[in-house]
Design a protein around this motif. Structure first.
Motif, PDB file in Angstrom:
ATOM      1  N   ALA A 219       0.815  -1.219   0.000  1.00  0.00           N
ATOM      2  CA  ALA A 219       0.000   0.000   0.000  1.00  0.00           C
ATOM      3  C   ALA A 219       0.846   1.266   0.000  1.00  0.00           C
ATOM      4  O   ALA A 219       0.526   2.238  -0.688  1.00  0.00           O
ATOM      5  N   SER A 220       1.935   1.277   0.760  1.00  0.00           N
ATOM      6  CA  SER A 220       2.712   2.511   0.905  1.00  0.00           C
ATOM      7  C   SER A 220       4.152   2.375   0.476  1.00  0.00           C
ATOM      8  O   SER A 220       4.931   3.318   0.616  1.00  0.00           O
ATOM      9  N   GLY A 221       4.555   1.230  -0.051  1.00  0.00           N
ATOM     10  CA  GLY A 221       5.891   1.068  -0.574  1.00  0.00           C
ATOM     11  C   GLY A 221       6.840   0.379   0.384  1.00  0.00           C
ATOM     12  O   GLY A 221       6.594   0.286   1.589  1.00  0.00           O
ATOM     13  N   ASP A 222       7.934  -0.105  -0.173  1.00  0.00           N
ATOM     14  CA  ASP A 222       8.951  -0.809   0.602  1.00  0.00           C
ATOM     15  C   ASP A 222      10.314  -0.359   0.079  1.00  0.00           C
ATOM     16  O   ASP A 222      10.613  -0.476  -1.109  1.00  0.00           O
ATOM     17  N   ASP A 223      11.173   0.150   0.967  1.00  0.00           N
ATOM     18  CA  ASP A 223      12.493   0.629   0.557  1.00  0.00           C
ATOM     19  C   ASP A 223      13.340  -0.476  -0.058  1.00  0.00           C
ATOM     20  O   ASP A 223      14.197  -0.209  -0.914  1.00  0.00           O
ATOM     21  N   ASP A 224      13.118  -1.705   0.355  1.00  0.00           N
ATOM     22  CA  ASP A 224      13.931  -2.816  -0.124  1.00  0.00           C
ATOM     23  C   ASP A 224      13.421  -3.393  -1.449  1.00  0.00           C
ATOM     24  O   ASP A 224      14.116  -4.203  -2.072  1.00  0.00           O
ATOM     25  N   ALA A 225      12.218  -2.981  -1.885  1.00  0.00           N
ATOM     26  CA  ALA A 225      11.644  -3.553  -3.102  1.00  0.00           C
ATOM     27  C   ALA A 225      12.491  -3.231  -4.324  1.00  0.00           C
ATOM     28  O   ALA A 225      12.638  -4.057  -5.230  1.00  0.00           O
ATOM     29  N   VAL A 226      13.074  -2.031  -4.358  1.00  0.00           N
ATOM     30  CA  VAL A 226      13.847  -1.626  -5.535  1.00  0.00           C
ATOM     31  C   VAL A 226      15.179  -2.355  -5.626  1.00  0.00           C
ATOM     32  O   VAL A 226      15.870  -2.259  -6.648  1.00  0.00           O
ATOM     33  N   ASP A 227      15.562  -3.078  -4.573  1.00  0.00           N
ATOM     34  CA  ASP A 227      16.798  -3.866  -4.619  1.00  0.00           C
ATOM     35  C   ASP A 227      16.607  -5.172  -5.380  1.00  0.00           C
ATOM     36  O   ASP A 227      17.582  -5.857  -5.692  1.00  0.00           O
ATOM     37  N   LEU A 228      15.364  -5.497  -5.668  1.00  0.00           N
ATOM     38  CA  LEU A 228      15.086  -6.715  -6.438  1.00  0.00           C
ATOM     39  C   LEU A 228      15.654  -6.560  -7.848  1.00  0.00           C
ATOM     40  O   LEU A 228      15.524  -5.507  -8.469  1.00  0.00           O
ATOM     41  N   HIS A 229      16.280  -7.608  -8.361  1.00  0.00           N
ATOM     42  CA  HIS A 229      16.876  -7.538  -9.692  1.00  0.00           C
ATOM     43  C   HIS A 229      15.782  -7.481 -10.751  1.00  0.00           C
ATOM     44  O   HIS A 229      14.956  -8.382 -10.875  1.00  0.00           O
ATOM     45  N   LEU A 230      15.767  -6.391 -11.508  1.00  0.00           N
ATOM     46  CA  LEU A 230      14.797  -6.205 -12.582  1.00  0.00           C
ATOM     47  C   LEU A 230      15.492  -5.518 -13.749  1.00  0.00           C
ATOM     48  O   LEU A 230      15.829  -4.332 -13.669  1.00  0.00           O
ATOM     49  N   PRO A 231      15.732  -6.239 -14.850  1.00  0.00           N
ATOM     50  CA  PRO A 231      16.391  -5.626 -16.008  1.00  0.00           C
ATOM     51  C   PRO A 231      15.593  -4.447 -16.558  1.00  0.00           C
ATOM     52  O   PRO A 231      14.366  -4.472 -16.594  1.00  0.00           O
ATOM     53  N   PHE A 232      16.309  -3.399 -16.978  1.00  0.00           N
ATOM     54  CA  PHE A 232      15.713  -2.188 -17.558  1.00  0.00           C
ATOM     55  C   PHE A 232      14.698  -1.545 -16.606  1.00  0.00           C
ATOM     56  O   PHE A 232      13.668  -1.028 -17.037  1.00  0.00           O
ATOM     57  N   ALA A 233      15.003  -1.580 -15.318  1.00  0.00           N
ATOM     58  CA  ALA A 233      14.060  -1.054 -14.325  1.00  0.00           C
ATOM     59  C   ALA A 233      13.822   0.438 -14.503  1.00  0.00           C
ATOM     60  O   ALA A 233      12.697   0.913 -14.333  1.00  0.00           O
ATOM     61  N   HIS A 234      14.842   1.218 -14.848  1.00  0.00           N
ATOM     62  CA  HIS A 234      14.693   2.677 -14.926  1.00  0.00           C
ATOM     63  C   HIS A 234      14.214   3.156 -16.290  1.00  0.00           C
ATOM     64  O   HIS A 234      13.977   4.343 -16.471  1.00  0.00           O
ATOM     65  N   THR A 235      14.053   2.233 -17.247  1.00  0.00           N
ATOM     66  CA  THR A 235      13.573   2.630 -18.574  1.00  0.00           C
ATOM     67  C   THR A 235      12.170   2.065 -18.813  1.00  0.00           C
ATOM     68  O   THR A 235      11.180   2.724 -18.539  1.00  0.00           O
ATOM     69  N   ASP A 236      12.106   0.842 -19.295  1.00  0.00           N
ATOM     70  CA  ASP A 236      10.807   0.250 -19.641  1.00  0.00           C
ATOM     71  C   ASP A 236       9.951  -0.065 -18.422  1.00  0.00           C
ATOM     72  O   ASP A 236       8.720  -0.041 -18.503  1.00  0.00           O
ATOM     73  N   PHE A 237      10.593  -0.354 -17.265  1.00  0.00           N
ATOM     74  CA  PHE A 237       9.846  -0.820 -16.101  1.00  0.00           C
ATOM     75  C   PHE A 237       9.907   0.160 -14.938  1.00  0.00           C
ATOM     76  O   PHE A 237       9.867  -0.246 -13.774  1.00  0.00           O
ATOM     77  N   VAL A 238       9.949   1.445 -15.251  1.00  0.00           N
ATOM     78  CA  VAL A 238      10.001   2.444 -14.182  1.00  0.00           C
ATOM     79  C   VAL A 238       8.705   2.459 -13.374  1.00  0.00           C
ATOM     80  O   VAL A 238       8.706   2.798 -12.189  1.00  0.00           O
ATOM     81  N   PHE A 239       7.601   2.064 -13.991  1.00  0.00           N
ATOM     82  CA  PHE A 239       6.327   1.996 -13.268  1.00  0.00           C
ATOM     83  C   PHE A 239       6.399   0.956 -12.149  1.00  0.00           C
ATOM     84  O   PHE A 239       5.823   1.151 -11.070  1.00  0.00           O
ATOM     85  N   SER A 240       7.117  -0.146 -12.394  1.00  0.00           N
ATOM     86  CA  SER A 240       7.296  -1.167 -11.357  1.00  0.00           C
ATOM     87  C   SER A 240       8.111  -0.612 -10.196  1.00  0.00           C
ATOM     88  O   SER A 240       7.836  -0.932  -9.027  1.00  0.00           O
ATOM     89  N   VAL A 241       9.104   0.220 -10.516  1.00  0.00           N
ATOM     90  CA  VAL A 241       9.920   0.840  -9.473  1.00  0.00           C
ATOM     91  C   VAL A 241       9.062   1.763  -8.608  1.00  0.00           C
ATOM     92  O   VAL A 241       9.171   1.775  -7.378  1.00  0.00           O
ATOM     93  N   ILE A 242       8.202   2.549  -9.250  1.00  0.00           N
ATOM     94  CA  ILE A 242       7.302   3.446  -8.510  1.00  0.00           C
ATOM     95  C   ILE A 242       6.396   2.637  -7.584  1.00  0.00           C
ATOM     96  O   ILE A 242       6.203   2.985  -6.411  1.00  0.00           O
ATOM     97  N   ALA A 243       5.841   1.548  -8.119  1.00  0.00           N
ATOM     98  CA  ALA A 243       4.946   0.711  -7.310  1.00  0.00           C
ATOM     99  C   ALA A 243       5.687   0.050  -6.163  1.00  0.00           C
ATOM    100  O   ALA A 243       5.144  -0.076  -5.055  1.00  0.00           O
ATOM    101  N   GLY A 244       6.936  -0.371  -6.400  1.00  0.00           N
ATOM    102  CA  GLY A 244       7.690  -1.010  -5.346  1.00  0.00           C
ATOM    103  C   GLY A 244       8.166  -0.032  -4.285  1.00  0.00           C
ATOM    104  O   GLY A 244       8.129  -0.337  -3.091  1.00  0.00           O
ATOM    105  N   ARG A 245       8.599   1.138  -4.723  1.00  0.00           N
ATOM    106  CA  ARG A 245       9.170   2.112  -3.780  1.00  0.00           C
ATOM    107  C   ARG A 245       8.096   2.874  -3.028  1.00  0.00           C
ATOM    108  O   ARG A 245       8.248   3.163  -1.833  1.00  0.00           O
ATOM    109  N   TRP A 246       6.983   3.242  -3.690  1.00  0.00           N
ATOM    110  CA  TRP A 246       5.953   4.054  -3.040  1.00  0.00           C
ATOM    111  C   TRP A 246       4.580   3.378  -3.011  1.00  0.00           C
ATOM    112  O   TRP A 246       3.597   3.994  -2.626  1.00  0.00           O
ATOM    113  N   GLY A 247       4.497   2.148  -3.435  1.00  0.00           N
ATOM    114  CA  GLY A 247       3.285   1.361  -3.299  1.00  0.00           C
ATOM    115  C   GLY A 247       2.085   1.911  -4.051  1.00  0.00           C
ATOM    116  O   GLY A 247       2.214   2.603  -5.075  1.00  0.00           O
ATOM    117  N   LEU A 248       0.924   1.599  -3.530  1.00  0.00           N
ATOM    118  CA  LEU A 248      -0.326   2.027  -4.149  1.00  0.00           C
ATOM    119  C   LEU A 248      -0.438   3.545  -4.195  1.00  0.00           C
ATOM    120  O   LEU A 248      -1.048   4.108  -5.114  1.00  0.00           O
TER     121      LEU A 248
END
Length: 343
Positions: A219-248
Motif C-alpha cells: 500500500a505505501s511502498g517498501d524501501d527494499d523492493a527496488v533492490d530486487l533484480h529487474l532488467p531495464f528497471a529505470h527505462t521500460d519498467f520504471v512503473f514497477s519501481v514506482i509501485a515497489g518504492r511508493w506502493g499504491l
C-alpha cells in the motif's frame, strides 16, 4: 513536470546515484533541453507546424533507414549516435507522422472517403515497416490507434473504419511471420506467464520480477523492493519501481497525473475549432495514451513486453524530448484557439 519529478526520483532509486553522470542526473539535463524545445515550439503559430509537417515526416524516413547501419544495442538497431548522445529516430517519427497525417486529413476536408483512408494507411505503413525491422514492435503498434483515432476525428465513415479493423486482423498472421524470434518470445512469455514454480527465463523472468516488485510495494511502498533484480528497471519498467518504492500511493499518483494530462489534451481538442489543430491534438493525446497504457499494462502482465517507455517518467532523452515537443504543440494549439476567440 510532476511526472518528470516522480520519474527522476524512481530512476534515482533504481540506479547508482553516486555517479556524477548517473541516469537521474542525465534525465534532469534532458528535462532542461526538453523544456527549451517545448518553449520554442510554443512561440510561433502552430501553423508553422502545419507547414513543416510533410518536410519533417520526409526527413524522418531516411533517419529510420540510417539506423540499419549502426551497431546493435541489446539486439536492436534503433539509435543514431551524435557524439556522446544517442537519438532514437522512431520517437520523433511518431510525432512527425501525427503532424503529417493531420495536414493530409485537413486538406481532404469533408472528402475523406475510402481512397483518402487508403492513402492515410499507406502514410502510416512506411514508418511502421521501417521501425518493425529495427526491430521495435512496441513503437510500431503505437501508429495503429493514432491512425484510427485521427481517421475517426476526420469523419471517416464507420463502415470504412470497421473494414480497417478487419483488414488489420487479417494481417496478424503476416505480422507474426515478420516478427523476429525475440519478439515472438515476448508474446509467448506473456501468454504462458505463471506466478508459481521456478522462475522463468528471458522475458518471462523480467515480467515475473516486475510483478514481484509491485507486490512487494504493497500500500505505501517498501524501501527494499527496488533492490530486487529487474532488467531495464529505470527505462521500460520504471512503473514497477514506482509501485515497489511508493506502493499504491505512488501508483495512484502516477495514474492521476497522467490522466490529467490526457484529459486536458482531450478538452483542448474538443474546444479547438480549427481542423488541423483539432486533428493534431487528437493524434498527440492518442499517442501519449497508447504509450502510457501499454507500458503500465505490460509491467503487471496485462500486455506483452514491448519496450515502450512511460511518457515523461521513463529514462530516455529521445522519449522525453518527443513528449515535451508534443505538449508544446498542444499548448500552442490551445494558445492559438484562445487568441482566435479574443479576435
Amino acid at each position: 513536470l510532476a511526472l518528470v519529478a516522480l520519474g527522476v526520483a524512481a530512476i534515482d532509486a533504481a540506479t547508482d546515484s553516486a555517479s556524477a553522470a548517473g541516469p537521474a542526473r542525465r534525465q534532469v539535463a534532458w528535462t532542461a533541453i526538453a523544456l527549451l524545445a517545448m518553449a520554442l515550439v510554443m512561440l510561433p503559430s502552430y501553423r508553422l507546424v502545419e507547414g513543416l509537417a510533410y518536410a519533417a515526416f520526409a526527413v524522418c524516413i531516411p533517419l529510420l533507414v540510417a539506423v540499419y547501419w549502426t551497431d546493435p544495442v541489446n539486439g536492436a538497431q534503433r539509435w543514431l549516435r551524435l557524439g556522446p548522445i544517442g537519438v532514437q529516430p522512431s520517437e520523433l517519427a511518431k510525432l512527425a507522422f501525427v503532424a503529417a497525417l493531420a495536414r493530409y486529413l485537413m486538406q481532404r476536408g469533408e472528402s475523406v472517403g475510402l481512397r483518402g483512408m487508403a492513402t492515410a494507411v499507406l502514410l502510416a505503413a512506411v514508418p511502421m515497416l521501417l521501425i518493425l525491422k529495427q526491430p521495435d514492435l512496441g513503437t510500431t503498434l503505437v501508429f495503429v490507434p493514432v491512425l484510427f483515432a485521427m481517421l475517426f476525428c476526420a469523419g471517416v465513415r464507420a463502415r470504412y473504419l470497421a473494414a480497417l479493423v478487419v483488414a488489420g486482423m487479417l494481417a496478424l498472421p503476416g505480422l507474426w511471420a515478420g516478427m523476429s524470434p525475440a519478439q515472438r518470445a515476448r508474446i509467448t512469455s506473456f501468454l504462458e506467464q505463471r506466478d508459481t514454480g521456478p522462475k522463468p527465463h528471458g522475458d518471462g523472468y523480467q515480467l515475473h520480477q516486475s510483478k514481484f516488485m509491485i507486490a512487494l510495494g504493497g500500500a505505501s511502498g517498501d524501501d527494499d523492493a527496488v533492490d530486487l533484480h529487474l532488467p531495464f528497471a529505470h527505462t521500460d519498467f520504471v512503473f514497477s519501481v514506482i509501485a515497489g518504492r511508493w506502493g499504491l500511493v505512488g501508483v495512484t499518483g502516477t495514474l492521476v497525473l497522467f490522466g490529467l494530462v490526457l484529459c486536458r489534451g482531450l478538452a483542448l481538442a474538443a474546444r479547438c475549432r480549427e481542423p488541423f489543430g483539432r486533428l493534431v491534438s487528437v493524434g498527440i493525446v492518442t499517442m501519449l495514451a497508447t504509450q502510457g497504457i501499454v507500458n503500465m499494462a505490460m509491467t503487471v502482465g496485462l500486455a506483452p513486453i514491448t519496450g515502450l517507455t512511460l511518457p515523461f517518467v521513463s529514462y530516455g532523452g529521445s522519449s522525453l524530448l518527443t513528449s515535451f515537443l508534443a505538449v508544446g504543440i498542444l499548448l500552442n494549439v490551445g494558445l492559438g484557439d484562445r487568441l482566435a476567440w479574443c479576435e
